[in-house]
Each structure stands twice: as C-alpha cells, then as structure tokens.
Design a protein around this motif. Structure first.
Motif, PDB file in Angstrom:
ATOM      1  N   THR A 261       2.808   0.845   7.297  1.00 22.33           N
ATOM      2  CA  THR A 261       3.098   1.425   8.763  1.00 22.33           C
ATOM      3  C   THR A 261       3.879   0.823   9.541  1.00 22.33           C
ATOM      4  O   THR A 261       4.429   1.479  10.587  1.00 22.33           O
TER       5      THR A 261
ATOM      6  N   ALA B  43       7.533   2.492  10.222  1.00 24.73           N
ATOM      7  CA  ALA B  43       7.933   3.522  11.159  1.00 24.73           C
ATOM      8  C   ALA B  43       8.476   2.953  12.524  1.00 24.73           C
ATOM      9  O   ALA B  43       9.340   3.321  13.049  1.00 24.73           O
TER      10      ALA B  43
ATOM     11  N   LEU C  14       9.817   8.215   8.523  1.00 25.66           N
ATOM     12  CA  LEU C  14       8.405   8.316   9.594  1.00 25.66           C
ATOM     13  C   LEU C  14       7.213   9.008   8.889  1.00 25.66           C
ATOM     14  O   LEU C  14       6.280   8.384   8.946  1.00 25.66           O
ATOM     15  N   LEU C  15       7.406  10.146   8.159  1.00 31.31           N
ATOM     16  CA  LEU C  15       6.446  10.627   7.516  1.00 31.31           C
ATOM     17  C   LEU C  15       5.639   9.840   6.297  1.00 31.31           C
ATOM     18  O   LEU C  15       4.668   9.899   6.109  1.00 31.31           O
TER      19      LEU C  15
ATOM     20  N   TRP D  70       3.650   6.829   8.173  1.00 27.11           N
ATOM     21  CA  TRP D  70       2.436   7.299   8.678  1.00 27.11           C
ATOM     22  C   TRP D  70       1.646   8.023   8.187  1.00 27.11           C
ATOM     23  O   TRP D  70       0.519   8.065   8.101  1.00 27.11           O
ATOM     24  N   CYS D  71       2.218   9.180   7.338  1.00 26.34           N
ATOM     25  CA  CYS D  71       1.373  10.182   6.792  1.00 26.34           C
ATOM     26  C   CYS D  71       0.651   9.840   5.561  1.00 26.34           C
ATOM     27  O   CYS D  71      -0.382   9.975   5.224  1.00 26.34           O
TER      28      CYS D  71
ATOM     29  N   VAL E 197      -1.219  14.116  11.307  1.00 28.05           N
ATOM     30  CA  VAL E 197      -0.118  13.181  11.813  1.00 28.05           C
ATOM     31  C   VAL E 197       1.089  13.352  11.589  1.00 28.05           C
ATOM     32  O   VAL E 197       2.340  13.110  12.222  1.00 28.05           O
TER      33      VAL E 197
ATOM     34  N   THR F 163       4.001  13.377  14.516  1.00 28.06           N
ATOM     35  CA  THR F 163       5.148  12.667  14.246  1.00 28.06           C
ATOM     36  C   THR F 163       6.398  13.343  14.618  1.00 28.06           C
ATOM     37  O   THR F 163       7.412  13.046  15.313  1.00 28.06           O
TER      38      THR F 163
END
Length: 265
Positions: free
Chosen positions: A33, A36, A123-124, A127-128, A161, A165
């Motif tokens: 994480t 990101a 980012l995906l 976080w995802c 998420v 995002t």
C-alpha cells in the motif's frame, strides 16, 4: 499452494509470528500500500513517468539477478529469506519474489501507457489488490467464490476502492494540483480529458449530433471511475496463465483503461 503467506512454515519469521502473519500479511501489505502514496508524491512533485521508469528498470535488473542467484545457492537463499521473509509468501521461496513482478508491472505501466493511465494503474495495484486480499480474508468465506482463492467479497472491495481511487485522482488530485502547475501538458497530456463521446459510426447510426453523443463534467468522471473500479476488480480476480498478480493487475488495468479511452474519449 494456499495463498496464505506461510502454510508450510518454511519462512522463519512466519514460524515465530505464524498466526498473525498467516492471517494478515501485515509487512507485505504495508509495503504494497505504500507504493500508492509514493506514486502520488512523485506526481505532485512534478516528476514525470519518463524520469521514473528508467529508475524502476535499474532496480528491476539487480533484484531479478539476485533472485536468479538465490535459486542457485541454497545457503544464499536461506540468508535472503532470513532478511526478507516477512515480505514473502512461501510460494516465493522456490519461485520469484513478488517485488520482481511489482517492479515489472509498474515499469510497463509507466513506460508504455499514457501518463494518467499508467499512474492510475499503479494506484489500483497498490490499493485494490490490498483491499481485495484484506476483505477477502475477512468475509470471503461468507460470499461465493469468483475462482479458486478469490471471493466475491474481495472483488467487491477491489471495485469500490478502484472507483474511489480513480475519482480521487482524476477528480481531485490532477485538476487541483497537477494540471494548474503544468504537470500534465504536451507529451505528458492525459488520455482522459474529462469528456466521452460515442464513436462516429455509432453516432451516425443513431442519427445523433456530436453534442448529443458527448458527455462531460461529473457524469464523465463518474463513468470513468466506475469503469476503473470494474477493470481493477476484474484484473484482480482473473488468472492469466498463472502469472503473478503484481504483474497482471497493473498491465490489465492499463490495457482496460486505455482501450476504453481510445474508444470513447
């Protein structure tokens, strides 16, 4: 092999903290994480992907070489695991460290996709994938399986998420800090410019004007965000030739986002 980090007890730190690490993979998730916020910080500092992807490649080469070396030396492999085992799954003891695939996926995304698509893809991934893993472990047993090791709970978490995002980046971060400071112009222009339009052949078939077939503003951002969430969820759930998801998630997200934008933007 069970996707839990240490089903067999081969990694020393997992033996010591077996229950906690087995369930939550906390060190691995923290690393995952943290990418990101680092990506957003680099974006907000004005650093462009063309400045980042060579650094990723320069990191990838020695890390991959080290992984090759440890597979040829049992003693070195045990030393490697004693240092980095907290960040590994047992499937990586005799396989490749997920960091290799993470760097490769981020490099492909920032090297070959438009700037905004590449950044959002990273980012995906950060976080995802973490959201899917966390909520899948918590509630996956209560929901249907999407496939082996993947639950509907995890997929829904990844989608939610992912929507947030994309809305955060394209709706807040980029228009408030990026574009006004000139970060996103010229060769670094975004693929998503805030509007969508039906392809000309579809417009002609429906008899619509260009204005009738175009949407912008909050509606366009909403559609882009929902699509990003769907793509992230699908990329996290799919098994592509058993490749590591640290590679497949950002690449599939990039392909899905860019393809959508090439068609409608």
């Amino acid at each position: 092999m069970d996707r839990s980090p240490s089903p067999l007890g081969l990694i020393p730190i997992h033996q010591k903290w077996r229950s906690f690490v087995h369930r939550h993979e906390v060190p691995r998730k923290i690393l995952h994480t943290s990418i990101a916020p680092i990506t957003l910080a680099l974006y907000l500092s004005g650093i462009q992907p063309s400045q980042i992807h060579p650094i990723l490649l320069s990191l990838l080469i020695p890390i991959f070489a080290t992984d090759l070396l440890r597979h040829r030396s049992h003693r070195f492999n045990r030393f490697y695991i004693s240092c980095l085992g907290a960040l590994m799954r047992e499937s990586e003891v005799d396989g490749y460290n997920g960091v290799v695939w993470y760097l490769l996926g981020a490099w492909i995304s920032l090297r070959w996709f438009p700037k905004d698509v590449g950044v959002v893809s990273v980012l995906l991934l950060s976080w995802c994938d973490t959201a899917a893993s966390t909520f899948g472990r918590l509630w996956g047993r209560y929901t249907p399986k999407v496939r082996t090791g993947k639950s509907l709970a995890g997929s829904l978490a990844a989608m939610i998420v992912g929507v947030g995002t994309a809305a955060m980046f394209w709706g807040v971060v980029a228009p408030i800090w990026g574009s006004p400071n000139g970060f996103d112009g010229g060769e670094h222009a975004f693929a998503f410019q805030g509007t969508f339009s039906l392809p000309a052949n579809v417009r002609n078939m429906l008899g619509w004007t260009s204005e009738q077939a175009t949407i912008s503003g909050g509606l366009a951002l909403g559609i882009m965000s929902v699509w990003a969430g769907f793509v992230a969820s699908a990329a996290e759930a799919v098994d592509l030739f058993s490749w590591d998801d640290n590679l497949t998630i950002p690449v599939l997200c990039g392909v899905g986002l860019w393809g959508f934008l090439k068609t409608f933007a």
